[in-house]
Scaffold this motif. Sequence first.
Motif, PDB file in Angstrom:
ATOM      1  N   GLU A   1     -35.023  36.430 -13.492  1.00  0.00           N
ATOM      2  CA  GLU A   1     -34.372  36.538 -12.380  1.00  0.00           C
ATOM      3  C   GLU A   1     -33.073  35.897 -12.511  1.00  0.00           C
ATOM      4  O   GLU A   1     -32.174  36.098 -11.740  1.00  0.00           O
ATOM      5  CB  GLU A   1     -35.112  36.086 -11.117  1.00  0.00           C
ATOM      6  N   GLY A   2     -32.851  34.991 -13.583  1.00  0.00           N
ATOM      7  CA  GLY A   2     -31.735  34.172 -13.903  1.00  0.00           C
ATOM      8  C   GLY A   2     -32.124  32.740 -14.205  1.00  0.00           C
ATOM      9  O   GLY A   2     -33.253  32.141 -14.426  1.00  0.00           O
ATOM     10  N   ILE A   3     -31.050  31.937 -13.993  1.00  0.00           N
ATOM     11  CA  ILE A   3     -31.078  30.532 -14.311  1.00  0.00           C
ATOM     12  C   ILE A   3     -31.199  29.816 -13.053  1.00  0.00           C
ATOM     13  O   ILE A   3     -30.444  29.960 -12.042  1.00  0.00           O
ATOM     14  CB  ILE A   3     -29.806  29.911 -15.019  1.00  0.00           C
ATOM     15  N   THR A   4     -32.131  28.599 -12.885  1.00  0.00           N
ATOM     16  CA  THR A   4     -32.260  28.100 -11.595  1.00  0.00           C
ATOM     17  C   THR A   4     -31.711  26.556 -12.110  1.00  0.00           C
ATOM     18  O   THR A   4     -32.191  26.166 -13.234  1.00  0.00           O
ATOM     19  CB  THR A   4     -33.620  28.020 -11.220  1.00  0.00           C
ATOM     20  N   VAL A   5     -30.894  25.788 -11.446  1.00  0.00           N
ATOM     21  CA  VAL A   5     -30.334  24.615 -11.734  1.00  0.00           C
ATOM     22  C   VAL A   5     -30.819  23.869 -10.488  1.00  0.00           C
ATOM     23  O   VAL A   5     -30.906  24.056  -9.529  1.00  0.00           O
ATOM     24  CB  VAL A   5     -28.975  24.603 -11.795  1.00  0.00           C
ATOM     25  N   SER A   6     -31.534  22.606 -10.870  1.00  0.00           N
ATOM     26  CA  SER A   6     -31.976  21.684  -9.891  1.00  0.00           C
ATOM     27  C   SER A   6     -31.437  20.185 -10.475  1.00  0.00           C
ATOM     28  O   SER A   6     -31.469  19.855 -11.670  1.00  0.00           O
ATOM     29  CB  SER A   6     -33.290  21.682  -9.843  1.00  0.00           C
ATOM     30  N   VAL A   7     -31.252  19.349  -9.446  1.00  0.00           N
ATOM     31  CA  VAL A   7     -31.028  18.220  -9.631  1.00  0.00           C
ATOM     32  C   VAL A   7     -32.101  17.140  -9.071  1.00  0.00           C
ATOM     33  O   VAL A   7     -32.512  17.106  -8.005  1.00  0.00           O
ATOM     34  CB  VAL A   7     -29.537  17.690  -8.842  1.00  0.00           C
ATOM     35  N   ASN A   8     -32.566  16.182  -9.905  1.00  0.00           N
ATOM     36  CA  ASN A   8     -33.518  14.889  -9.715  1.00  0.00           C
ATOM     37  C   ASN A   8     -32.816  13.776  -9.562  1.00  0.00           C
ATOM     38  O   ASN A   8     -31.895  13.378 -10.638  1.00  0.00           O
ATOM     39  CB  ASN A   8     -34.660  15.259 -10.812  1.00  0.00           C
TER      40      ASN A   8
ATOM     41  N   GLU B   1     -24.442  18.862  -5.340  1.00  0.00           N
ATOM     42  CA  GLU B   1     -23.590  20.048  -5.429  1.00  0.00           C
ATOM     43  C   GLU B   1     -22.414  19.735  -6.336  1.00  0.00           C
ATOM     44  O   GLU B   1     -21.853  20.421  -7.109  1.00  0.00           O
ATOM     45  CB  GLU B   1     -23.207  20.678  -4.312  1.00  0.00           C
ATOM     46  N   GLN B   2     -21.806  18.581  -6.044  1.00  0.00           N
ATOM     47  CA  GLN B   2     -20.622  18.147  -6.864  1.00  0.00           C
ATOM     48  C   GLN B   2     -21.029  17.917  -8.391  1.00  0.00           C
ATOM     49  O   GLN B   2     -20.397  18.407  -9.237  1.00  0.00           O
ATOM     50  CB  GLN B   2     -19.988  16.971  -6.481  1.00  0.00           C
ATOM     51  N   LEU B   3     -22.120  17.574  -8.744  1.00  0.00           N
ATOM     52  CA  LEU B   3     -22.636  17.365  -9.920  1.00  0.00           C
ATOM     53  C   LEU B   3     -22.624  18.550 -10.805  1.00  0.00           C
ATOM     54  O   LEU B   3     -22.666  18.740 -11.833  1.00  0.00           O
ATOM     55  CB  LEU B   3     -23.989  16.570 -10.167  1.00  0.00           C
TER      56      LEU B   3
END
Length: 67
Positions: free
Chosen positions: A14-21, A29-31
């Motif tokens: 379905e595409g690329i998922t970006v997550s921040v830990n 969101e700024q990162l």
Amino acid sequence: MSQSPEIQFDCGPEGITVSVNGYSGPGCEQLTEQIERELGTAGERIHKPEYHDPVQQQHAAQQKAGQ
């Protein structure tokens, strides 16, 4: 010493998922802002529970201010 934020990429059909830990609040969101611009139009944005954690947000703001 605090942990640095980690940005994770998952590629699927379905595409690329970006997550921040390791980060919370609007700063995450700024990162990823530049990355999202490079990848193209962002789809649905889902916030983890940590996004709404006021203690984490205050700590992140203090770190950014150099306190």
